[in-house]
Enzyme design. Structure first.
Site, PDB file in Angstrom:
ATOM      1  N   ASN A   3       3.817  32.370  -4.208  1.00 50.47           N
ATOM      2  CA  ASN A   3       2.430  32.832  -4.119  1.00 50.47           C
ATOM      3  C   ASN A   3       2.077  33.306  -5.521  1.00 50.47           C
ATOM      4  OD1 ASN A   3      -0.036  33.973  -3.757  1.00 50.47           O
ATOM      5  ND2 ASN A   3       0.519  35.152  -1.923  1.00 50.47           N
TER       6      ASN A   3
ATOM      7  N   TYR B  16      -5.834  41.153   2.924  1.00 51.06           N
ATOM      8  CA  TYR B  16      -4.395  40.865   2.783  1.00 51.06           C
ATOM      9  C   TYR B  16      -3.515  41.574   3.819  1.00 51.06           C
ATOM     10  CZ  TYR B  16      -6.031  38.919  -1.626  1.00 51.06           C
ATOM     11  OH  TYR B  16      -6.700  38.181  -2.561  1.00 51.06           O
TER      12      TYR B  16
ATOM     13  N   HIS C 139      -4.992  29.556  -9.784  1.00 48.43           N
ATOM     14  CA  HIS C 139      -6.292  28.921  -9.969  1.00 48.43           C
ATOM     15  C   HIS C 139      -6.601  28.531 -11.415  1.00 48.43           C
ATOM     16  CE1 HIS C 139      -6.681  30.296  -5.900  1.00 48.43           C
ATOM     17  NE2 HIS C 139      -6.725  31.576  -6.253  1.00 48.43           N
TER      18      HIS C 139
ATOM     19  N   ARG D  93     -12.741  31.237   0.861  1.00 48.01           N
ATOM     20  CA  ARG D  93     -13.308  32.441   0.240  1.00 48.01           C
ATOM     21  C   ARG D  93     -14.480  32.054  -0.658  1.00 48.01           C
ATOM     22  NH1 ARG D  93      -8.346  36.234  -1.402  1.00 48.01           N
ATOM     23  NH2 ARG D  93     -10.099  37.518  -2.101  1.00 48.01           N
TER      24      ARG D  93
ATOM     25  N   ARG E 232     -11.408  30.087  -6.591  1.00 45.77           N
ATOM     26  CA  ARG E 232     -10.254  30.068  -5.686  1.00 45.77           C
ATOM     27  C   ARG E 232     -10.057  28.708  -5.011  1.00 45.77           C
ATOM     28  NH1 ARG E 232      -8.884  35.500  -5.385  1.00 45.77           N
ATOM     29  NH2 ARG E 232     -10.692  36.870  -5.362  1.00 45.77           N
TER      30      ARG E 232
ATOM     31  N   ARG F  96      -3.840  46.987  -1.205  1.00 45.21           N
ATOM     32  CA  ARG F  96      -4.831  46.150  -1.873  1.00 45.21           C
ATOM     33  C   ARG F  96      -5.692  45.423  -0.832  1.00 45.21           C
ATOM     34  NH1 ARG F  96      -3.589  40.250  -4.532  1.00 45.21           N
ATOM     35  NH2 ARG F  96      -5.671  39.943  -5.385  1.00 45.21           N
TER      36      ARG F  96
ATOM     37  N   ASP G  98       2.677  23.486 -15.491  1.00 44.59           N
ATOM     38  CA  ASP G  98       3.785  22.823 -16.186  1.00 44.59           C
ATOM     39  C   ASP G  98       5.135  23.302 -15.672  1.00 44.59           C
ATOM     40  OD1 ASP G  98       2.105  21.281 -17.730  1.00 44.59           O
ATOM     41  OD2 ASP G  98       2.255  22.535 -19.525  1.00 44.59           O
TER      42      ASP G  98
ATOM     43  N   HIS H 254      -0.277  31.317   0.420  1.00 46.51           N
ATOM     44  CA  HIS H 254      -1.323  32.325   0.196  1.00 46.51           C
ATOM     45  C   HIS H 254      -1.522  33.083   1.495  1.00 46.51           C
ATOM     46  CE1 HIS H 254      -2.245  30.592  -3.650  1.00 46.51           C
ATOM     47  NE2 HIS H 254      -2.190  29.403  -3.070  1.00 46.51           N
ATOM     48  N   ILE H 255      -1.676  34.377   1.370  1.00 46.16           N
ATOM     49  CA  ILE H 255      -1.873  35.229   2.551  1.00 46.16           C
ATOM     50  C   ILE H 255      -3.248  34.940   3.157  1.00 46.16           C
ATOM     51  CG2 ILE H 255      -2.105  37.633   3.294  1.00 46.16           C
ATOM     52  CD1 ILE H 255      -0.065  38.259   0.960  1.00 46.16           C
ATOM     53  N   SER H 256      -4.255  34.893   2.294  1.00 47.24           N
ATOM     54  CA  SER H 256      -5.597  34.511   2.741  1.00 47.24           C
ATOM     55  C   SER H 256      -5.720  32.993   2.616  1.00 47.24           C
ATOM     56  CB  SER H 256      -6.651  35.196   1.856  1.00 47.24           C
ATOM     57  OG  SER H 256      -6.562  34.708   0.514  1.00 47.24           O
TER      58      SER H 256
ATOM     59  N   GLU I 213       3.944  26.339  -1.506  1.00 42.00           N
ATOM     60  CA  GLU I 213       2.855  27.214  -1.972  1.00 42.00           C
ATOM     61  C   GLU I 213       2.363  28.054  -0.800  1.00 42.00           C
ATOM     62  OE1 GLU I 213      -0.437  25.034  -3.607  1.00 42.00           O
ATOM     63  OE2 GLU I 213      -1.702  26.827  -3.827  1.00 42.00           O
TER      64      GLU I 213
ATOM     65  N   PRO J 154       0.593  38.195  -9.545  1.00 37.88           N
ATOM     66  CA  PRO J 154      -0.092  39.442  -9.905  1.00 37.88           C
ATOM     67  C   PRO J 154      -0.842  40.101  -8.741  1.00 37.88           C
ATOM     68  CG  PRO J 154      -1.275  37.556 -10.776  1.00 37.88           C
ATOM     69  CD  PRO J 154       0.032  37.039 -10.260  1.00 37.88           C
ATOM     70  N   ASN J 155      -0.725  41.400  -8.727  1.00 38.22           N
ATOM     71  CA  ASN J 155      -1.425  42.283  -7.782  1.00 38.22           C
ATOM     72  C   ASN J 155      -0.830  42.274  -6.375  1.00 38.22           C
ATOM     73  OD1 ASN J 155      -3.417  43.024  -9.800  1.00 38.22           O
ATOM     74  ND2 ASN J 155      -4.281  40.989  -9.499  1.00 38.22           N
TER      75      ASN J 155
HETATM   76  C1  DQA Z   1      -3.796  34.961  -2.863  1.00 38.04           C
HETATM   77  C2  DQA Z   1      -5.166  34.291  -3.002  1.00 38.04           C
HETATM   78  C3  DQA Z   1      -5.603  34.280  -4.449  1.00 38.04           C
HETATM   79  O1  DQA Z   1      -6.876  33.665  -4.569  1.00 38.04           O
HETATM   80  C4  DQA Z   1      -5.699  35.685  -4.986  1.00 38.04           C
HETATM   81  O2  DQA Z   1      -6.010  35.662  -6.368  1.00 38.04           O
HETATM   82  C5  DQA Z   1      -4.505  36.511  -4.722  1.00 38.04           C
HETATM   83  C6  DQA Z   1      -3.782  36.350  -3.473  1.00 38.04           C
HETATM   84  C7  DQA Z   1      -3.386  35.104  -1.378  1.00 38.04           C
HETATM   85  O3  DQA Z   1      -2.208  35.359  -1.142  1.00 38.04           O
HETATM   86  O4  DQA Z   1      -4.233  35.001  -0.484  1.00 38.04           O
HETATM   87  O5  DQA Z   1      -4.164  37.384  -5.510  1.00 38.04           O
HETATM   88  O6  DQA Z   1      -2.836  34.140  -3.501  1.00 38.04           O
END
Ligand code: DQA
Length: 141
Positions: free
Chosen positions: A73, A22, A79, A106, A111, A17, A86, A99-101, A97, A9-10
């Site tokens: 991602n 990011y 979280h 954080r 998180r 964003r 599952d 994550h960009i950040s 796995e 999501p997002n």
């Molecule tokens: C994220 C880190 C997550 O905590 C956050 O909710 C995101 C992006 C990242 O790519 O850094 O939406 O997965």
């Protein structure tokens, strides 16, 4: 080798964003980069993004059926989604796995937990969108 890159999501608003967190690469640009990076390793990369958890679960279930390696991602679902946990548990091909950040650095405590990590072959975080390149390289071995 086929590889699925699944973004939660997002992440469809990448580039617009919170660019201070990011970066400025859009999701379309990221998708094109992933396809090109994968090609360097002979991978056939498909990139998908959804804001709908059920859609993500369907994709992960299909990846389990087809034994397709996944770069995931899961964004905020990482979280708190036990359904995602599952779904990841069923995967037989490697799961990376991404994550960009770096969520662990954080300030929001939520998180600092990941329900994906227990099933991930490796976790790549805090490297910006280049983390996807590293994930594909990891899968290439
Ligand atoms: C994220 C880190 C997550 O905590 C956050 O909710 C995101 C992006 C990242 O790519 O850094 O939406 O997965």
């Amino acid at each position: 080798m086929k590889v699925l890159v699944l973004n939660g999501p997002n992440l469809g608003r990448l580039g617009r964003r919170q660019p201070e967190i990011y970066g400025s690469t859009t999701h379309d640009e990221l998708a094109a980069q992933c396809v090109a990076w994968g090609r360097e390793h002979g991978q056939e990369v498909e990139v998908r993004q959804t804001n709908h958890e059920g859609q993500m679960l369907d994709w992960l279930n299909a990846a389990a059926d087809e034994a397709t390696p996944v770069v995931l991602n899961a964004a905020a679902w990482t979280h708190y989604s036990y359904a995602l946990y599952d779904a990841c548990a069923q995967l037989e091909a490697p799961l990376v796995e991404v994550h960009i950040s770096e969520p662990k650095d954080r300030p929001e405590e939520f998180r600092h937990t990941s329900l994906v990590t227990p099933y991930a072959a490796t976790v790549i975080a805090g490297r910006g969108v280049d983390g996807y390149r590293d994930a594909l390289a990891f899968l290439a071995g």
